[in-house]
Each structure stands twice: as structure tokens, then as C-alpha cells.
Enzyme design. Structure first.
Site, PDB file in Angstrom:
ATOM      1  N   SER A 153      -0.626   0.984  -8.279  1.00  0.00           N
ATOM      2  CA  SER A 153      -0.779   0.286  -9.556  1.00  0.00           C
ATOM      3  C   SER A 153      -1.265  -1.158  -9.385  1.00  0.00           C
ATOM      4  CB  SER A 153       0.558   0.265 -10.304  1.00  0.00           C
ATOM      5  OG  SER A 153       1.544  -0.415  -9.536  1.00  0.00           O
ATOM      6  N   TYR A 154      -1.495  -1.597  -8.151  1.00  0.00           N
ATOM      7  CA  TYR A 154      -1.950  -2.970  -7.929  1.00  0.00           C
ATOM      8  C   TYR A 154      -3.424  -3.098  -8.297  1.00  0.00           C
ATOM      9  CZ  TYR A 154       2.333  -4.357  -5.464  1.00  0.00           C
ATOM     10  OH  TYR A 154       3.635  -4.661  -5.143  1.00  0.00           O
ATOM     11  N   GLY A 155      -3.677  -3.920  -9.297  1.00  0.00           N
ATOM     12  CA  GLY A 155      -5.013  -4.056  -9.859  1.00  0.00           C
ATOM     13  C   GLY A 155      -4.907  -3.862 -11.362  1.00  0.00           C
ATOM     14  N   GLY A 161      -5.745   0.125  -8.606  1.00  0.00           N
ATOM     15  CA  GLY A 161      -5.935   0.704  -7.273  1.00  0.00           C
ATOM     16  C   GLY A 161      -6.822  -0.134  -6.366  1.00  0.00           C
ATOM     17  N   LYS A 189       3.142   2.058  -2.607  1.00  0.00           N
ATOM     18  CA  LYS A 189       4.163   2.479  -3.571  1.00  0.00           C
ATOM     19  C   LYS A 189       3.509   3.277  -4.695  1.00  0.00           C
ATOM     20  CE  LYS A 189       5.370  -1.842  -4.161  1.00  0.00           C
ATOM     21  NZ  LYS A 189       4.571  -2.503  -3.108  1.00  0.00           N
TER      22      LYS A 189
END
Length: 425
Positions: A153-155, A161, A189
């Protein structure tokens, strides 16, 4: 043979002098100035922590290694040779035996977090930053860092992504030794979205992360948070998802994030019964986050041989010393800082005092505190300057008195970091 002994590093060099010259040199005073004038090139680099060891080594070498000289590094761990192609040599930030076991993996005592890599809302990411992020990655790996934390979920928005994509790209384009590249551990994660309701959907999420990074196997597959607080029935699907991705060989190990003490014990026991070891637990752990729950989680991890990964070791930047109530960061962080910073004066004063005495920076002291507490901190990095500063937290340890001083200052500070809303009991 010439030798000097001092606290530092002993470096052995072969001498190009003839036996006749060597005999005459033995009669001269063994001074560092004289040794620096010899024509030498490096042979062996040995590191010791005791002056007595230096003296014993020097005596041994004088009897067994002819035509050699020994030079000790200065306090800055650098030396210069007029006739050598090597301008300076520095010891590594940590030795192989100082690496940390995490389940079946061996990782550096500090990792780097990549939450900012793709996040425009909180961290102001722009694609133009990618070249510097690659420099950050290379600098970290070249200095022994092999643990990188990310998430699917980073972004933000269309960049969802992006952190995983960048990490995969940087690994593929790393120009160093293949052995070093193969030792890199990616801990990603998997977000517990409401539509991920089955173990199969978590396996699919794991495969998607692996494809984004273009790697054969993920180092550590982690649940990003628990649903015990708001959707208990979904929790079992998460746990079964970890079991499935481990059994299918998609990940080398599994971990959790934002699990409180009770849920941590529950998932550990469940996974153990399924033959899957729980190797890591991520939690917000720092001088701003050392409440009862955090310390209980740390104790449980120690008892169950789970490695605790401390995220936000600098409190989103509040423990860097760069911000004050009148000088706040832009964006949502500024609102949080405005609430917390005014109550951190005792802690920041102690951090600065120790940093000045140690010739370190405030962030380096705060990160080292996490290491001394037996955790693996994963400070976030966006720039080469930040990476260099974070690396300075390695290679030394706070004294017991300094740790007590910081613990007391943290308790005396009336404000604390707001805990992650997803952390369970």
C-alpha cells in the site's frame, strides 16, 4: 618491522625495503611519523578493541612477519598513504557477527524504511526523486544494510505499490557483487483491505508484490495490521493467508505489524501449531513510544524469540531536532507536531546533550537507543544526506547511564507519540 599500538585499528603493510635497510630501520625510533614515510602498500587489515591486544599482536608480528610495518588508524578511522593507490580505508559500520538473526534470515542491526517512496501526501514524493532514492539504496547496501521494509500500500493513488517497484528496480540495477545482492532481505506488508476476506486473496496479494519487485521469493511477508479491533471474523483469514504463502514458498519467513501483546501471543501460537514460525513483529517503538503496551510487546518478543522491528524510531521526524513549535513541517505532519512538540523539551535537551558529548547527531542517538533496547529500527530515508546520517547510528552503543538518562527524560516529557489506530490490545 615497524609497529605502533593505540586504540584503533592495526594495519599491516609489506615493506619494499631491503634486508639491509630493514636492519637499519630497526635501530631508529619507532614513531608514527617515521612509519608514514615508508614506501608501503596494504597487506592485511586487522581490527581489535583492546590496546593490550594491539601490543600482543605487534610483538607476535614482529617475530613472524618480516619486512612489514603496522599503522594504527586515527580516531576518525582513516589513514593516508603517499605511495598507495588507496587514499583511505575505513572499517565497516558493523561486523558479520553483529548481524541479527530473524527466523531463518540474517539481517543488519538496522534496516531502512521506504514508506516515503511513492507517498505524495505525507512525504512529498515525486518521480524526479527516483535517482536520489537509488543512490540511497546503493549507499545503504554498500555499507552493509540488507533489510528494507515496504508494503503493497506504500504509494498514493496511481502510485500505489511504487515503493515495491522501486526496490525491485534498485536491486536489479545494483552494480555490486552478486553475493551482496542475494543477501538483501525485503520485508513487505500486505494491507488488510475489507475485500481481502480469504487466505487465497492474501496469497494473490503476495504474488502481486513479488511480481512488482520481480524477485523470486520475498524475504518476510507481513500482515500490515490486525482486524481484531473492528472485524474479528476476518482475522483467521489473515493468519491462514500467512500459512499458505509460507507453505507455497512465496516468502522465506512471516511477520506481523501493529499487533498488541494479546493478539501477538494468539497468532504466534496459531502459526506454531501450523508449523510456521513467526519471525518478526513490527511496532511503533521509540523514545516517544515506550508505553506499557510497547514494553510488554518487547518482553513477549524476547520470550517467544520473535524479532521486534521498531518503525518510526524518530517519531516521524520529531526526534531529529530539526523542528520546533514555531518551525513545523508542511502538510498533515505539521498538525501532529504542533500538538506533541511543546511537551518534548526534557527529552530533546537530553538527546542534544548526549549527541554533543558523543560527537553524534540527535537522530543517531535516538536510533541507537532503539538498537540498544534490542530492536531493529527501520528509519525512513528520502535523501543521501538522511541515509548518511542514519548510518552514523551504527558502530557504537550508548552507555547504561546514557540509556537511563534518556528513559527518564522520555518519562518526564508530558507528551507522547499518538499510537497507530490499528494497533490491537
Amino acid at each position: 618491522m615497524q609497529a605502533t599500538t593505540m586504540r584503533g585499528t592495526i594495519v599491516i603493510f609489506p615493506s619494499f625495503n631491503s634486508n639491509r635497510k630493514e636492519a637499519s630501520l630497526k635501530k631508529k625510533k619507532k614513531s608514527r611519523r617515521h612509519i608514514r614515510n615508508q614506501q608501503c602498500t596494504p597487506l592485511t587489515l586487522c581490527f581489535f578493541s583492546s590496546a593490550r591486544v594491539y601490543e600482543n599482536m605487534a610483538m607476535t608480528l614482529s617475530n613472524s612477519v618480516p619486512s612489514a610495518c603496522i599503522i594504527c588508524l586515527s580516531a576518525s578511522n582513516q589513514f593516508y598513504l603517499p605511495s598507495s593507490p588507496f587514499k583511505s580505508l575505513k572499517p565497516p559500520l558493523f561486523w558479520p557477527w553483529q548481524k541479527v538473526k530473524m527466523g531463518p534470515l540474517t539481517v543488519s542491526p538496522m534496516g531502512f524504511g521506504t514508506w516515503a517512496w511513492g507517498n505524495q501526501l505525507l512525504w512529498g514524493y515525486q518521480p524526479s526523486m527516483d535517482s536520489q532514492l537509488q543512490q540511497v539504496f546503493n549507499l545503504a547496501v554498500e555499507n552493509g544494510i540488507n533489510l528494507f521494509d515496504t508494503a503493497d500500500s506504500y504509494g498514493t493513488g496511481r502510485l500505489n505499490g511504487q515503493s515495491e517497484k522501486l526496490l525491485g528496480k534498485f536491486i536489479r540495477e545494483f552494480q555490486g557483487e552478486k553475493r551482496i545482492r542475494d543477501e538483501i532481505v525485503i520485508a513487505t506488508k500486505f494491507a488488510v483491505y475489507p475485500w481481502r476476506l480469504t487466505s487465497g486473496q492474501f496469497v494473490q496479494a503476495c504474488r502481486a508484490s513479488r511480481d512488482r519487485m520481480q524477485i523470486e521469493q520475498i524475504g518476510i511477508g507481513q500482515l500490515h495490521w490486525s482486524t481484531a479491533n473492528y472485524a474479528p471474523p476476518q482475522e483467521l483469514a489473515l493468519w491462514n493467508g500467512l500459512v499458505a504463502m509460507y507453505e507455497k514458498g512465496l516468502v522465506k519467513a512471516v511477520g506481523v505489524s501493529n499487533y498488541g501483546p494479546k493478539q501477538l501471543v494468539k497468532i504466534h501460537d496459531y502459526l506454531k501449531a501450523r508449523g510456521v514460525p513467526l519471525c518478526s513483529a513490527q511496532v511503533q517503538f521509540s523514545l516517544l513510544s515506550m508505553g506499557e503496551d510497547q514494553m510488554e510487546i518487547k518482553n513477549i518478543c524476547d520470550c517467544l524469540e520473535i524479532r521486534l522491528i521498531s518503525y518510526s524510531p524518530l517519531g516521524l521526524g520529531m526526534l531529529t531536532g530539526k523542528y520546533t513549535p514555531s518551525r513545523l513541517p508542511q502538510g498533515p505532519r505539521g498538525l501532529l507536531f504542533k500538538q506533541v512538540l511543546p511537551g518534548l523539551k526534557p527529552l530533546l535537551v537530553s538527546l542534544r546533550e548526549i549527541a554533543e558529548k558523543r560527537c553524534k547527531t540527535i537522530p543517531q542517538v535516538a536510533i541507537n537507543w532503539c538498537i540498544c533496547k534490542g530492536t531493529i529500527p527501520i528509519p525512513g530515508v528520502k535523501t543521501v544526506k538522511q541515509a548518511e546520517e542514519n548510518l552514523g547510528a551504527l558502530g557504537w552503543r550508548l552507555s547504561s547511564n546514557e540509556l537511563l538518562q534518556l528513559d527518564y527524560a522520555a518519562q518526564e516529557s508530558p507528551r507522547r507519540m499518538i499510537q497507530n489506530i490499528f494497533q490491537t490490545k
